[in-house]
Design an enzyme around this catalytic site. Sequence first.
Site, PDB file in Angstrom:
ATOM      1  N   ASN A  13      -1.273  37.422  -8.806  1.00  0.00           N
ATOM      2  CA  ASN A  13      -2.046  36.270  -8.314  1.00  0.00           C
ATOM      3  C   ASN A  13      -1.055  35.339  -7.626  1.00  0.00           C
ATOM      4  O   ASN A  13      -0.286  34.653  -8.291  1.00  0.00           O
ATOM      5  CB  ASN A  13      -2.736  35.575  -9.501  1.00  0.00           C
ATOM      6  CG  ASN A  13      -3.411  34.280  -9.093  1.00  0.00           C
ATOM      7  OD1 ASN A  13      -3.580  34.002  -7.902  1.00  0.00           O
ATOM      8  ND2 ASN A  13      -3.805  33.482 -10.076  1.00  0.00           N
ATOM      9  N   LYS A  15      -1.556  32.701  -5.946  1.00  0.00           N
ATOM     10  CA  LYS A  15      -1.923  31.277  -5.887  1.00  0.00           C
ATOM     11  C   LYS A  15      -1.672  30.752  -4.466  1.00  0.00           C
ATOM     12  O   LYS A  15      -1.917  31.482  -3.510  1.00  0.00           O
ATOM     13  CB  LYS A  15      -1.169  30.508  -6.969  1.00  0.00           C
ATOM     14  CG  LYS A  15      -1.364  31.143  -8.354  1.00  0.00           C
ATOM     15  CD  LYS A  15      -0.932  30.286  -9.496  1.00  0.00           C
ATOM     16  CE  LYS A  15      -1.205  31.028 -10.798  1.00  0.00           C
ATOM     17  NZ  LYS A  15      -0.937  30.245 -11.987  1.00  0.00           N
ATOM     18  N   HIS A  95     -10.720  31.242 -12.582  1.00  0.00           N
ATOM     19  CA  HIS A  95      -9.340  30.962 -13.007  1.00  0.00           C
ATOM     20  C   HIS A  95      -9.268  29.539 -13.562  1.00  0.00           C
ATOM     21  O   HIS A  95      -9.942  28.640 -13.075  1.00  0.00           O
ATOM     22  CB  HIS A  95      -8.380  31.124 -11.821  1.00  0.00           C
ATOM     23  CG  HIS A  95      -6.950  31.084 -12.247  1.00  0.00           C
ATOM     24  ND1 HIS A  95      -6.299  29.908 -12.511  1.00  0.00           N
ATOM     25  CD2 HIS A  95      -6.068  32.077 -12.496  1.00  0.00           C
ATOM     26  CE1 HIS A  95      -5.063  30.187 -12.901  1.00  0.00           C
ATOM     27  NE2 HIS A  95      -4.896  31.497 -12.894  1.00  0.00           N
ATOM     28  N   GLU A 165      -6.750  34.763 -20.232  1.00  0.00           N
ATOM     29  CA  GLU A 165      -5.574  33.957 -19.919  1.00  0.00           C
ATOM     30  C   GLU A 165      -5.657  32.672 -20.740  1.00  0.00           C
ATOM     31  O   GLU A 165      -6.290  31.695 -20.293  1.00  0.00           O
ATOM     32  CB  GLU A 165      -5.551  33.579 -18.434  1.00  0.00           C
ATOM     33  CG  GLU A 165      -5.438  34.741 -17.497  1.00  0.00           C
ATOM     34  CD  GLU A 165      -4.833  34.331 -16.154  1.00  0.00           C
ATOM     35  OE1 GLU A 165      -3.809  34.892 -15.784  1.00  0.00           O
ATOM     36  OE2 GLU A 165      -5.367  33.425 -15.497  1.00  0.00           O
ATOM     37  N   GLY A 171       2.009  29.616 -16.852  1.00  0.00           N
ATOM     38  CA  GLY A 171       3.087  28.833 -16.237  1.00  0.00           C
ATOM     39  C   GLY A 171       4.057  28.249 -17.243  1.00  0.00           C
ATOM     40  O   GLY A 171       4.571  27.151 -17.036  1.00  0.00           O
ATOM     41  N   SER A 208       2.230  33.705 -18.097  1.00  0.00           N
ATOM     42  CA  SER A 208       3.697  33.788 -18.205  1.00  0.00           C
ATOM     43  C   SER A 208       4.216  35.200 -18.484  1.00  0.00           C
ATOM     44  O   SER A 208       5.181  35.384 -19.223  1.00  0.00           O
ATOM     45  CB  SER A 208       4.204  32.818 -19.270  1.00  0.00           C
ATOM     46  OG  SER A 208       3.812  31.503 -18.941  1.00  0.00           O
TER      47      SER A 208
HETATM   48  P1  PGA Z   1       1.699  32.789 -14.622  1.00  0.00           P
HETATM   49  O1  PGA Z   1       0.228  32.636 -14.010  1.00  0.00           O
HETATM   50  O2  PGA Z   1       1.982  34.250 -14.741  1.00  0.00           O
HETATM   51  O3  PGA Z   1       2.596  32.100 -13.622  1.00  0.00           O
HETATM   52  O4  PGA Z   1       1.676  32.105 -15.946  1.00  0.00           O
HETATM   53  C1  PGA Z   1      -0.805  33.476 -14.432  1.00  0.00           C
HETATM   54  C2  PGA Z   1      -2.105  33.051 -13.803  1.00  0.00           C
HETATM   55  O5  PGA Z   1      -2.342  31.841 -13.672  1.00  0.00           O
HETATM   56  O6  PGA Z   1      -2.922  33.910 -13.427  1.00  0.00           O
END
Ligand code: PGA
Length: 245
Positions: A13, A15, A95, A165, A171, A208
């Site tokens: 993802n 973003k 999300h 999630e 994050g 993460s």
């Molecule tokens: P991250 O994000 O791996 O940076 O924690 C995951 C997500 O938000 O899908």
Amino acid sequence: MLPKSTPPLIVGNWKMYKTSDEATHFVEDLKTKVTRPVWIAVPFTMIQTAAKHAKDSPIVIGAQNMNDASEGSFTGEVSAKMLLSAGAQFVILGHSERRTLFHESNEFIQKKVARALKDQLKIILCIGETEMERAGGQTKTILKDQLESALKNVTDWKNVVIAYEPVWAIGGQAAEPDKLTEEYAHIEEILTQLGAPTKSVPTLYGGSVNVSNAPAFLKEPAIDGLLIGSASLNLDSFAKIASLS
Ligand code: PGA
């Protein structure tokens, strides 16, 4: 939960990161490193380019959001049909960043789910509780609400993927892979109650994930794949995770 013989579903993802040129280089390089399907949800502006470069490779390009309407006067919005015609094969819906920062309700997410499935676009529905909800013992109620509201009336389960999630794990600090058994069992139970054929809907983990912790998540019988944010932006990390079994 898929049989463990099936390779895990690895999804990036991106973003709001990368330009079209960066996406082109990434996809071209990733093509030389992966031999089985790997999905990437890219920003709208690079779906077409990324999908063109991913053609005839195991890389599948998708989107991170869409509107629930088929078309109309909705300035700044993008429909499922537009995504499909640009080359997207899936869309992430619900999300936590959309729910929190853009105030998307369960009701709006349900409408998007219905539209995507009607238009034959695969969905990855994200669900997860916040730190406060977890501390208050509400995890199961939140997961149930999010699943039931988004997936009511779904009959076309083959195009549905769930990503659990936990919001507190995104994050920053990942969850402990072996401490999520109850949550995944609960998700499976609700999916069955909603009419999904037993163990037919892949359930991913997100939050993460990195090269070091990914193998432990994938060892868990209930986890069918990973949804990866920041570690999907780095070619080497992402390619390594995408090669895990
Ligand atoms: P991250 O994000 O791996 O940076 O924690 C995951 C997500 O938000 O899908």
